[in-house]
Design a protein around this motif. Sequence first.
Motif, PDB file in Angstrom:
ATOM      1  N   ALA A   7       0.732  -1.172   0.031  1.00  0.00           N
ATOM      2  CA  ALA A   7       0.081  -0.154   0.020  1.00  0.00           C
ATOM      3  C   ALA A   7       0.903   1.349   0.051  1.00  0.00           C
ATOM      4  O   ALA A   7       0.727   2.125  -0.473  1.00  0.00           O
ATOM      5  CB  ALA A   7      -0.965   0.096   1.036  1.00  0.00           C
ATOM      6  N   SER A   8       1.916   1.085   0.772  1.00  0.00           N
ATOM      7  CA  SER A   8       2.782   2.359   0.808  1.00  0.00           C
ATOM      8  C   SER A   8       3.380   2.636  -0.381  1.00  0.00           C
ATOM      9  O   SER A   8       3.976   3.721  -0.802  1.00  0.00           O
ATOM     10  CB  SER A   8       3.852   2.376   1.919  1.00  0.00           C
ATOM     11  N   SER A  11       0.911   4.106  -2.930  1.00  0.00           N
ATOM     12  CA  SER A  11       0.761   5.260  -2.511  1.00  0.00           C
ATOM     13  C   SER A  11       1.943   6.332  -3.022  1.00  0.00           C
ATOM     14  O   SER A  11       1.649   7.647  -3.245  1.00  0.00           O
ATOM     15  CB  SER A  11       0.763   5.630  -1.124  1.00  0.00           C
ATOM     16  N   GLN A  12       2.974   6.000  -3.210  1.00  0.00           N
ATOM     17  CA  GLN A  12       4.157   6.814  -3.921  1.00  0.00           C
ATOM     18  C   GLN A  12       3.997   7.178  -5.113  1.00  0.00           C
ATOM     19  O   GLN A  12       4.470   8.350  -5.729  1.00  0.00           O
ATOM     20  CB  GLN A  12       5.441   6.218  -3.506  1.00  0.00           C
ATOM     21  N   GLY A  14       0.974   8.293  -6.254  1.00  0.00           N
ATOM     22  CA  GLY A  14       0.180   9.576  -6.258  1.00  0.00           C
ATOM     23  C   GLY A  14       1.144  10.639  -5.867  1.00  0.00           C
ATOM     24  O   GLY A  14       1.136  11.799  -6.532  1.00  0.00           O
ATOM     25  N   GLN A  15       2.000  10.445  -4.932  1.00  0.00           N
ATOM     26  CA  GLN A  15       3.016  11.505  -4.385  1.00  0.00           C
ATOM     27  C   GLN A  15       3.843  12.080  -5.499  1.00  0.00           C
ATOM     28  O   GLN A  15       4.122  13.060  -5.551  1.00  0.00           O
ATOM     29  CB  GLN A  15       3.592  10.946  -3.074  1.00  0.00           C
ATOM     30  N   SER A  47       3.209  16.559   5.805  1.00  0.00           N
ATOM     31  CA  SER A  47       3.790  15.328   6.079  1.00  0.00           C
ATOM     32  C   SER A  47       4.824  15.268   7.136  1.00  0.00           C
ATOM     33  O   SER A  47       4.985  14.306   7.948  1.00  0.00           O
ATOM     34  CB  SER A  47       4.655  14.791   4.627  1.00  0.00           C
ATOM     35  N   PHE A  71      -3.377   7.457   4.059  1.00  0.00           N
ATOM     36  CA  PHE A  71      -3.563   7.671   2.617  1.00  0.00           C
ATOM     37  C   PHE A  71      -4.763   8.518   2.431  1.00  0.00           C
ATOM     38  O   PHE A  71      -4.853   9.318   1.449  1.00  0.00           O
ATOM     39  CB  PHE A  71      -3.831   6.327   2.233  1.00  0.00           C
TER      40      PHE A  71
END
Length: 76
Positions: A7-8, A11-12, A14-15, A47, A71
């Motif tokens: 998941a992490s 998510s990167q 999107g970042q 963050s 998230f």
Amino acid sequence: MAVVTAASTLSQLGQGWLAIAAIALSIGWIGSPSDGALVVTSFAVGSLLGALCETVRPTRARPYAVMMAGFFAPAC
């Protein structure tokens, strides 16, 4: 642990697009790409503050619940 890692990692993506989207939106709304830096900087400061708060006062919640909240928090 594998779910949190996957998941992490996702998510990167999107970042990674954050800087591109911020510049595109600032050009479209204001006409100047320089204001896109303000969006990226404020996201980074948020963050950093979140990471510092978690370090000072760790949560006892399950890791996947903490990751899910992290998230969805920028979307609010």
